[in-house]
Scaffold this active site. Structure first.
Site, mmCIF file in Angstrom:
data_model
loop_
_atom_site.group_PDB
_atom_site.id
_atom_site.type_symbol
_atom_site.label_atom_id
_atom_site.label_comp_id
_atom_site.label_asym_id
_atom_site.label_seq_id
_atom_site.Cartn_x
_atom_site.Cartn_y
_atom_site.Cartn_z
ATOM 1 N N SER A 277 0.762 -1.184 -0.014
ATOM 2 C CA SER A 277 -0.002 -0.018 -0.078
ATOM 3 C C SER A 277 0.954 1.168 -0.100
ATOM 4 O O SER A 277 1.816 1.176 0.588
ATOM 5 C CB SER A 277 -0.868 -0.192 1.178
ATOM 6 O OG SER A 277 -1.485 1.301 1.332
ATOM 7 N N TYR B 124 -2.348 -0.955 10.316
ATOM 8 C CA TYR B 124 -2.252 -1.185 9.039
ATOM 9 C C TYR B 124 -1.104 -0.615 8.324
ATOM 10 O O TYR B 124 -0.436 -1.230 7.514
ATOM 11 C CB TYR B 124 -3.767 -0.977 8.311
ATOM 12 C CG TYR B 124 -3.828 -0.911 6.810
ATOM 13 C CD1 TYR B 124 -4.055 -2.233 6.461
ATOM 14 C CD2 TYR B 124 -3.554 0.158 6.160
ATOM 15 C CE1 TYR B 124 -4.373 -2.124 5.234
ATOM 16 C CE2 TYR B 124 -3.695 -0.032 4.831
ATOM 17 C CZ TYR B 124 -4.222 -1.236 4.222
ATOM 18 O OH TYR B 124 -4.311 -1.223 2.949
HETATM 19 N N1 NAD Z 1 -8.807 -0.344 -1.384
HETATM 20 C C1 NAD Z 1 -7.632 0.527 -1.336
HETATM 21 O O1 NAD Z 1 -7.807 1.641 -1.464
HETATM 22 C C2 NAD Z 1 -6.184 -0.313 -0.920
HETATM 23 C C3 NAD Z 1 -4.983 0.562 -0.886
HETATM 24 C C4 NAD Z 1 -3.858 0.317 -0.825
HETATM 25 C C5 NAD Z 1 -3.720 -1.057 -0.518
HETATM 26 N N2 NAD Z 1 -4.850 -2.031 -0.662
HETATM 27 C C6 NAD Z 1 -4.439 -3.557 -0.250
HETATM 28 O O2 NAD Z 1 -5.262 -4.084 -1.271
HETATM 29 C C7 NAD Z 1 -5.337 -5.501 -1.026
HETATM 30 C C8 NAD Z 1 -6.887 -5.855 -1.455
HETATM 31 O O3 NAD Z 1 -7.747 -5.117 -0.722
HETATM 32 P P1 NAD Z 1 -9.080 -4.479 -0.916
HETATM 33 O O4 NAD Z 1 -9.261 -3.089 -0.944
HETATM 34 O O5 NAD Z 1 -9.547 -5.220 -2.219
HETATM 35 O O6 NAD Z 1 -9.958 -5.180 0.053
HETATM 36 P P2 NAD Z 1 -11.486 -6.021 0.218
HETATM 37 O O7 NAD Z 1 -11.738 -6.139 1.390
HETATM 38 O O8 NAD Z 1 -12.537 -5.613 -0.847
HETATM 39 O O9 NAD Z 1 -10.905 -7.477 -0.344
HETATM 40 C C9 NAD Z 1 -9.974 -8.253 0.702
HETATM 41 C C10 NAD Z 1 -10.228 -9.753 0.289
HETATM 42 O O10 NAD Z 1 -9.361 -10.596 0.982
HETATM 43 C C11 NAD Z 1 -10.028 -11.481 1.530
HETATM 44 N N3 NAD Z 1 -9.324 -11.992 3.101
HETATM 45 C C12 NAD Z 1 -9.170 -11.442 4.000
HETATM 46 N N4 NAD Z 1 -8.876 -12.060 4.865
HETATM 47 C C13 NAD Z 1 -8.370 -13.152 4.268
HETATM 48 C C14 NAD Z 1 -7.584 -14.425 4.595
HETATM 49 N N5 NAD Z 1 -7.213 -14.402 5.888
HETATM 50 N N6 NAD Z 1 -7.138 -15.273 3.812
HETATM 51 C C15 NAD Z 1 -7.459 -14.956 2.383
HETATM 52 N N7 NAD Z 1 -8.389 -14.076 1.873
HETATM 53 C C16 NAD Z 1 -8.674 -13.058 2.956
HETATM 54 C C17 NAD Z 1 -11.363 -10.964 1.810
HETATM 55 O O11 NAD Z 1 -12.440 -12.067 1.840
HETATM 56 C C18 NAD Z 1 -11.487 -10.164 0.470
HETATM 57 O O12 NAD Z 1 -12.255 -11.035 -0.532
HETATM 58 C C19 NAD Z 1 -5.164 -5.688 0.615
HETATM 59 O O13 NAD Z 1 -3.864 -6.191 0.776
HETATM 60 C C20 NAD Z 1 -5.192 -4.106 0.644
HETATM 61 O O14 NAD Z 1 -4.448 -3.835 1.904
HETATM 62 C C21 NAD Z 1 -5.974 -1.402 -0.774
#
Ligand code: NAD
Length: 280
Positions: A152, A172
């Protein structure tokens, strides 16, 4: 076939495993990898979510299977990786993407808890390590592999006073800094086996994680917005020089590049895909 068509199928014949692929950014990554020609194992802690995305890819003419994998559970990872190799014969690309923003009840707290440290460490840090450890024996044996971690922009240097995030998100942010450092050290460790390890640092993407962050800020700093979506839109407006929403697929395009042989000389890098909102 033109050069352009050729590039859009840059992952033809490759196979990929994506964790947390059933929603948000992970789902976007799965869609792009499949469009580029890869056979994709969509894994998620929720099999139902993974199945929905795998079915969508299959209906669009791609190749995908759904697998239940909890990245905090080494046995479930080992079983999932074996299943991918049984189905597809090999594993070329691994995208440890699963992540959580905190523990249960995160949105309604204005400070972090022990549970937030434990959850973010278990999924965002140890989850990446567990996933790599599960795929590396196979990749080392073949002398080939691409690992693209999802970190991130929050794992970069702390931002200035304009930042709209509160104290509760500190675990986080620390976990995401660890994800970047894990990428650096793993790349150094496995480079001799022709395995590339890089990471993407997404910015502000409207997913369940951002919805939780927005709900939290709306509750404790209502001047930022009356709803989670308003907080998100304000963040895009104030932080993104490009002034556009990012999509999960935007992250997927960068993953596809790192996963391709066109990037075979790139390893140990962290790339911001964040519409310019953090520049270091
Ligand atoms: N959304 C943003 O703006 C953003 C920004 C920077 C980084 N990220 C990173 O992107 C990645 C995806 O996040 P997102 O925003 O799509 O969130 P999201 O919550 O939409 O998706 C996360 C997915 O991970 C799954 N998950 C959670 N715990 C788990 C586990 N123990 N084992 C397997 N699967 C698991 C959930 O069921 C979900 O489908 C994450 O690592 C997040 O930190 C997101």
């Amino acid at each position: 076939m033109t050069q352009q068509q050729n590039e859009t199928r840059q992952l033809e014949g490759k196979t990929a495993l994506v964790t947390g692929g059933g929603n948000g950014i992970g789902a976007g990554i799965c869609r792009v990898l499949a469009e580029r020609g890869a056979s994709v194992a969509v894994s998620d802690i929720s099999l139902e979510r993974a199945q929905t995305i795998a079915d969508e890819i299959t209906s669009a003419g791609g190749t995908a299977i759904a697998i239940a994998i909890d990245v905090t559970d080494v046995a479930s990872l080992d079983a999932g990786v074996s299943r991918v190799i049984d189905e597809f014969g090999q594993l070329d690309i691994c995208v440890p993407n699963a992540g959580v923003v905190g523990s249960q009840g995160f949105s309604s707290r204005n400070d972090f808890t022990d549970g937030d440290w434990d959850a973010t460490n278990a999924v965002n840090v140890r989850g990446l390590v567990n996933t790599a450890e599960a795929v590396l024996p196979h990749m080392r044996e073949r002398g080939y592999g691409k690992i693209v971690n999802i970190a991130s922009q929050g794992g970069r240097a702390p931002r200035g006073p304009d930042v709209i995030l509160g104290r509760q998100i500190i675990p986080y942010l620390v976990s995401k800094a660890a994800a970047i450092q894990w990428t650096h050290v793993l790349a150094q460790d496995v480079g001799k086996h022709s395995i590339n390890v890089n990471c993407i640092c997404p910015g502000t993407v409207w997913t369940d994680i951002w919805e939780a962050v927005g709900e939290n800020r709306s509750m404790f700093e209502p001047e930022l917005g009356a709803t989670s979506r308003e907080v998100f839109d304000a963040a895009v407006e104030t932080r993104h020089p490009l002034k556009v929403d990012q999509t999960p697929e935007d992250i997927g395009y960068a993953v596809a590049y790192f996963a391709s042989d066109q990037a075979s000389e790139i390893t140990g890098q962290a790339l911001n895909v964040n519409a310019g909102s953090v520049l270091s």
